[in-house]
Enzyme design. Structure first.
Site, short mmCIF file in Angstrom:
data_model
loop_
_atom_site.label_atom_id
_atom_site.label_comp_id
_atom_site.label_asym_id
_atom_site.label_seq_id
_atom_site.Cartn_x
_atom_site.Cartn_y
_atom_site.Cartn_z
N SER A 121 0.81 -1.21 0.00
CA SER A 121 0.00 0.00 0.00
C SER A 121 0.84 1.26 0.00
O SER A 121 0.30 2.36 0.00
CB SER A 121 -0.92 0.00 1.22
OG SER A 121 -0.18 -0.19 2.41
N HIS A 142 -2.58 -3.05 -6.04
CA HIS A 142 -2.99 -2.71 -4.68
C HIS A 142 -4.50 -2.75 -4.53
O HIS A 142 -5.22 -1.89 -5.02
CB HIS A 142 -2.45 -1.32 -4.31
CG HIS A 142 -2.87 -0.88 -2.94
ND1 HIS A 142 -3.19 0.43 -2.65
CD2 HIS A 142 -3.04 -1.57 -1.78
CE1 HIS A 142 -3.53 0.52 -1.37
NE2 HIS A 142 -3.46 -0.68 -0.83
N ASN A 192 -3.76 6.03 -0.30
CA ASN A 192 -3.15 6.21 1.02
C ASN A 192 -2.38 7.51 1.15
O ASN A 192 -2.17 8.00 2.27
CB ASN A 192 -2.27 5.01 1.36
CG ASN A 192 -3.11 3.81 1.75
OD1 ASN A 192 -4.19 3.95 2.32
ND2 ASN A 192 -2.64 2.62 1.42
#
Length: 293
Positions: A121, A142, A192
């Protein structure tokens, strides 16, 4: 010309790995699920079976599709059992040295044309690819958590990833019924890069006494229409994973705005990692979650 992917290996039977195995088997791929212990594999398969049963009860899939998907998943305690896979996706802990070791051992047994992917991630795909014998056939795939429910998959090319690998990976993701967002190989990619600093700021808000756990989560759920509060979400992700991603951002981008909150560090040092350890920003050991601050 894109490679044809028929058999998929998944390294790691935890939350992400069993989710990827679930959606791949349901989409008709043969799957080899690998982990270091029989207990972890047994637990992973139990989770897959339970999640598929839930989908059957909601009429998302048929009982026949569930039975066929479970039959497509083979279990493996050794990397050697992944030797004939066309694509292998690694879902190990978010630590670069662990992933590099896995790739070094994996490439020794894989067929030369196989594609290797990481579900990382946050870690550089280019750096991870350099630990393999096939950087041109290495890519970041991902998935979002929980994998069976979340529609998005980020695809990340390393500097050496070739077009055939990218196209084959994109086609694989499409067959799973997921949508692709292509990200450049920068720390934490897209989701993220945006999400974790928000969670980290929520932890700073708690750390500085601006609000307590319940107030912060309620504010974002009711004031911003987020389905989960940021502290509840941090517990769901795992506080160790949140810290690892913030460290990658802080080190990779050299900007103080990404400094992990000291309270996040303290919780991780205490082993309070969220739902998986039954304690994080909430205590999950009773009938209902109770804030720990």
């Amino acid at each position: 010309m894109a490679a044809v992917i028929k058999k998929v290996g998944v390294i790691g039977a935890g939350q992400m790995g069993n989710g990827i195995a679930h959606v791949a088997a349901l989409a008709g791929f043969d799957v080899v699920l690998n982990d270091v212990s029989a207990d972890r594999l047994k637990s992973g398969m139990a989770t897959i079976n339970g999640n598929l049963a839930r989908q059957v009860s909601k009429k998302v899939v048929t009982e026949e599709a569930k039975t066929a998907a479970m039959a497509r998943i083979a279990l493996a305690e050794k990397l050697d059992d992944l030797a004939d896979c066309d694509l292998v996706i690694e879902t190990a802990v978010e630590k670069e040295e662990v992933k590099r070791k896995i790739f070094h051992e994996l490439c020794a047994v894989l067929k030369p044309e196989a594609i290797v992917a990481s579900d990382t991630s946050s870690i550089s795909i280019t750096r991870l690819a350099a630990a393999t014998d096939r950087p041109e056939r290495f890519i970041g795939i991902h998935f979002m958590n929980p994998v069976p429910l979340m529609e998005l998959v980020e695809l990340i090319r390393g500097i050496a990833t070739d077009d055939a690998t990218f196209e084959a990976s994109k086609e694989f993701v499409a067959k799973l019924g997921k949508q692709v967002a292509v990200s450049e190989d920068f720390p934490a990619f897209i989701v993220n890069r945006i999400l974790l600093p928000m969670i980290n700021e929520a932890i700073y808000t708690l750390y500085e006494g601006v609000g307590n756990v319940e107030a912060i989560d309620a504010a974002m759920k009711l004031g911003a229409h987020h389905p989960m509060g940021p502290l509840e979400l941090a517990d769901f992700i795992g506080l160790d994973t949140c810290l690892s991603i913030m460290q990658v951002l802080h080190e990779g981008l050299a900007d103080s705005k990404y400094r992990p909150c000291p309270l996040l560090v303290k919780y991780v040092e205490a082993g309070w990692l969220g739902r998986k350890t039954q304690r994080g920003f909430y205590d999950y050991r009773g009938a209902k979650p109770v804030p720990t601050r």
